[in-house]
Design a protein around this motif. Sequence first.
Motif, PDB file in Angstrom:
ATOM      1  N   PRO A 424       0.763  -1.537   0.766  1.00  0.00           N
ATOM      2  CA  PRO A 424       0.097  -0.042   0.642  1.00  0.00           C
ATOM      3  C   PRO A 424       0.931   1.703  -0.128  1.00  0.00           C
ATOM      4  O   PRO A 424       0.270   2.350  -0.304  1.00  0.00           O
ATOM      5  N   PRO A 429      -2.135   3.874  -7.995  1.00  0.00           N
ATOM      6  CA  PRO A 429      -3.094   3.259  -7.483  1.00  0.00           C
ATOM      7  C   PRO A 429      -3.750   1.485  -7.811  1.00  0.00           C
ATOM      8  O   PRO A 429      -3.932   1.124  -7.035  1.00  0.00           O
ATOM      9  N   LEU A 430      -3.469   1.452  -9.270  1.00  0.00           N
ATOM     10  CA  LEU A 430      -3.462   0.315  -9.883  1.00  0.00           C
ATOM     11  C   LEU A 430      -2.138  -1.054  -9.238  1.00  0.00           C
ATOM     12  O   LEU A 430      -3.004  -1.907  -8.913  1.00  0.00           O
ATOM     13  N   ARG A 432      -1.555  -1.115  -6.067  1.00  0.00           N
ATOM     14  CA  ARG A 432      -1.809  -1.157  -4.572  1.00  0.00           C
ATOM     15  C   ARG A 432      -3.379  -2.640  -5.021  1.00  0.00           C
ATOM     16  O   ARG A 432      -3.057  -3.141  -3.654  1.00  0.00           O
ATOM     17  N   LEU A 433      -4.036  -2.038  -5.635  1.00  0.00           N
ATOM     18  CA  LEU A 433      -4.919  -3.252  -5.758  1.00  0.00           C
ATOM     19  C   LEU A 433      -4.993  -4.270  -6.177  1.00  0.00           C
ATOM     20  O   LEU A 433      -5.143  -5.169  -5.702  1.00  0.00           O
ATOM     21  N   LEU A 434      -3.642  -4.685  -7.246  1.00  0.00           N
ATOM     22  CA  LEU A 434      -3.142  -5.909  -7.635  1.00  0.00           C
ATOM     23  C   LEU A 434      -2.607  -6.244  -6.633  1.00  0.00           C
ATOM     24  O   LEU A 434      -2.396  -7.422  -7.086  1.00  0.00           O
TER      25      LEU A 434
END
Lengths: 680, 221, 314
Positions: A424, A429-430, A432-434
């Motif tokens: 995190p 941003p991508l 952080r999700l993946l």
Amino acid sequence: MPPLDIACISILLLLSVVALSPLLSRRERLLIPTAFSLAALASFAAVLAGFLTIQQGLNSAATIPLGLPGLPFNIRLDPLAGFFLIVIGLLAGYVSIYSIGYLRAYPGRRPVTPLVLFYLLFLAGMLMVVLADDAYFFLLSWELMAAASYFLVMYEDEKAENRRAAYIYLLVAHVGAIAILLSFGLMAGLGSGFDRFDGYTFDAMRTARLAPGWAAAAFFLAFFGFSAKAGVIPLHVWLPEAHPVAPSNVSALMSGVMLKTSIYGMVRVAFDLLRDFPWWWGGIVLAFGLLSAVLGVLYALMQHDLKRLLAYHSVENIGIILMGLGLAMIFTSFHFPALAALALVAALYHTLNHALFKGLLFMGAGAVIHATRERNMEEMGGLIHKLPWTAALFLVGCVSISGLPPFNGFVSEWLTFQAFLLSPALPHPLLRLLVPLGAALLALTGALAAACFVKAFGVTFLGTWRGHRKASQIHEVGISMRLGMTLAAVSCLGLGVLPTYVIGWMDIIPERLFGGQIAASAGRFGWMWLTPYSYERASYSGPVVFGGILAVVAITYLLLHVRGTAIRRAPLWDCGFERITPRMQYTATAFAMPLRRVFGFLFAIREQVEIVSPQNHPVMADRFNYRLRIRDRFWNWLYTPLADGAFIVARLVGKLQQGRIQVYLLYSFVTLIVLLVFLG
Amino acid sequence: MSNSLVVQLNLLLAALILLTSFALLVQRRMFAILHIFAWQGFFLGLSTAIIGYATGVHHLYLSSLLTLGMKVLLLPYILYKLIHKLRIHREIESMINTPTTMMIGIALVIFCYHLTAPIRELSTLMTRSTLALALATVMLGLLMMVTRRHAVSQIMGFLAMENGLFFAATSATYGMPMVVELGVALDLLIAAFIFGIFFFHINTTFDSLDVDQMAKLKEGD
Amino acid sequence: MTVHPFAIELLQLLILIGLSPAFAGWVKVVKCRLQGRSAPGILQPYRDIRRLFIKDVVLAENASWIFRFTPYLAFGVTVLAGGIIPLVSVDLPLAATADIIALVMLFAIIRFFTALAGMDIGTAFGGMGASREMMISSLAEPAMLMAVFTVSLASSSTSLTQMVTTMGQGQFMIRPSLAFALIAFIMIALAETGRIPVDNPATHLELTMIHEAMILEYSGRYLALIEWAGMMKLMLFFSLGIAAFCPWGIAANGDLLALALGVAFFVLKLMLGGVIMVLIETGMAKMRIFRVSEYLGSAFLLATLGMMAFFILE
């Protein structure tokens, strides 16, 4: 003595044993202990060299006036190389001790001298790869390692299976070597011009600045080449073929350390030679790591050949190492040196751990095969009563590879988890999700590995004997084999219980590569507590877990045995079923069945049940024939089309062959004219 | 403070709407799908009302009421009658197995998040972060239509998609003009009736509502 | 008056070892009442354990040391885990031994050895139980990690004391991410502790057993240890949930009053949690073994949605 000299002496010792061992080829019973003791000595010397290098933070280089005129060999020993010297030397030492006993069965059956020769050459080749400081010497050593291991795989060459495995291995190794050669060529040529020779040293490549596109090309060529050697999916096909057919001490070395030389190569190219890279390089490395880990362990679950199963686990563990490496690259590209150091330390720690426990497991598998003459787990069972030492040591390997505390596999997987969970912090941003989804896949891998080793250990060592040989013919293996395995097992425990030491000591590697450090935070609370990032973030204490479990178990045991209630031995109860035979036990195939159902879409499965009955009646059956064939999908998806394509091309090219000398002369003539037109 | 509570409630409802669209995606039984759809409509209506309260855009109350009436009561009722009449309580398995569908769904959400990132940067509305979820709801509805074999569950996917569009409109611009919304609501109603008639015809022609049967309509090849 | 941290540690272990049979009894009582049966009394598990300890051990002829070692290990590891999870106070000297990820792996050791013990005696039931248990656990693990990760996002830590402190002191907020993670956690906990709908702890039919199938051959004190460890594990999973999702009321320091309050809150929450679990168990049927992959897949989905909700919404 400076560490570099010790390392050179170690290699020279190995090479001189190679030169001298043919003298003893008539007295193989003497040759084996002598050669392998010297090999063990040389390996431990390499460990010492590596240890001193890291301890003192040395960075020594030398030039050896060998090779072609004007192209001397350059060697260099920095902490990264030192670490891999330890990885190679430690396991090679243990395996050499083990080999003394393991090869005792061979003399008389087949000549051992070639095995000894190539074994030593193989070891020397690996040590040289790590020491090399120029592309020329690196590739030479790389090829020495590949060729020697090819002959080792071929050792029992009367079986067609072995020849095929060795052929596939050689093919993949060479395709990989070409890619590495091209990568070095790009770095050297683009760095200091294609018309000069001095760009071939790693020093020249370090200073060279490549355009982003070319740098990416160089990196991915190298990544492809090293992946072929490391067995990253989809380039893993040679691994499950070659490891099972090689002698077990060789499989231990190939799986335990030879694969690690490719990890070394990747770290060297990415963090040392190229240095500057965008995050998506790391992303791709991470993605291949995840793919290898999950598919590797799933394929492993489906195997019932003990060594093949272990070979697929090497694919899995290389995947785990690549996860750490990929994360380190991502963190570096976003300039988080401390996080990158954590990820890199996790990857390197796992490299060392995997070398030890996989070596241990292959040695254990070798001991089992040595004792039972059987590779198929379905024909084993109950060996814990016959081979108590081997069973206990193999169990240590199983627990370590399954990533269970307090053994070493857990520590490195836990560090990798921590690196994942720190994602995190990334500004993208991508990602952080993946990236956390990758952590979930790592968890899946770990749990599946545990399932797989419950299967491997349970079917092989527990229950009752299923095989055709008489169980009374099976005996525990000799002392040197047990010693080799014990040393590896003790190292596994040591690395698991005292990780803080090891990490503090390894810290210099990431510091030298990109200036990231974790030792200060990792060891802030003393040797008991490992706090990789900060105390508030996460902590683990190997000594407390180990000591705590030991203490509670001991107390409970003592409390319960004060009264000393009797233990009555009785036949199995099994819910009142009578006449239980060994054939009624759960088999390896049966054990994996639920997971085969869940993940079946990943395999090419052919399942046939045939009912043999007198009147073709489904209920009044005499016997059931069950056939199960599981194939790696990559054969159908990737390799079969590739092989077919190669044949088509070969057939087209074959049309050139006319058999008439005039036609051939015409070819030469046309070629000459064309060359003159274009180059003139 | 109350405003931030409203924002939190809105986020919770957005998460619940996303959850219901996933539930629609993986649920197999017809009546359960219907219930989930009604819940989704309920959350949607509530969220619309809350946004209306927080922003003072009062026509949102009306569309909230419309949503509640249409999507929680009327449409589920019509579909319930339909399912009863056609006697299709159980849905056949979907085309792809459930875990894979879920993974595709997760990938879609991440994709939508990535897609709406620039809008999130520009927008200043309190609902800007729910836009990604609204778009994801649309995508998941479409995915449901793709993966299901059964005509009725495809309709549910279609309606879920419409829910997503409505949600997207409220998140992006605090709702569409009243006229448009009324028109859409009417369209939906008519669509539901037409579907009903169609189902009867499909069912009598093929003796099944499995849309794979329609492959038979293809000219011989 | 303050209590020394080591005394708190000891108190926790005593609560865990001493109260876990009572908790198991409580669950059984509530379940019986809810299903209209007469209950055996809350103390029945104590009597069962005592009876098992007194009885002689009957050991299968071909059982190896693994079979005999596993009960001790299961007991030992569970007790150790109990020293790490903050039950009544966060001021524990052993709390830093393992973060929540390491803690999950501690439970994995027990599972690993229990599965081996199931295979040790060489019966089909043992192997079947081991195989199924390992399948369920390997599917539960990614979901568990995701749930843990989602919770750790809020406190940016995987250390349990840190989680408890952040959650307990932070201002109340509606957090969809935590709600999703909680549902996922409950689903996983049911699977990991072998409750309905995944396993049936009270079954008498061998083919539907998972955990029971592995320990069929145990008797006497071995069985007592395994059963006891199982009860503690159930309680620890509840404590884990309490610590991660609703730690309010836990003692922040060694103050005697706070500690007493912490114990009271803990017992109260446990009883409430037991009732919730019984409601779930009574309301659901055991599912087919191959539906478990969908069940745990849904748990993973929920946990992942929680994670995404955190990043997208919060």
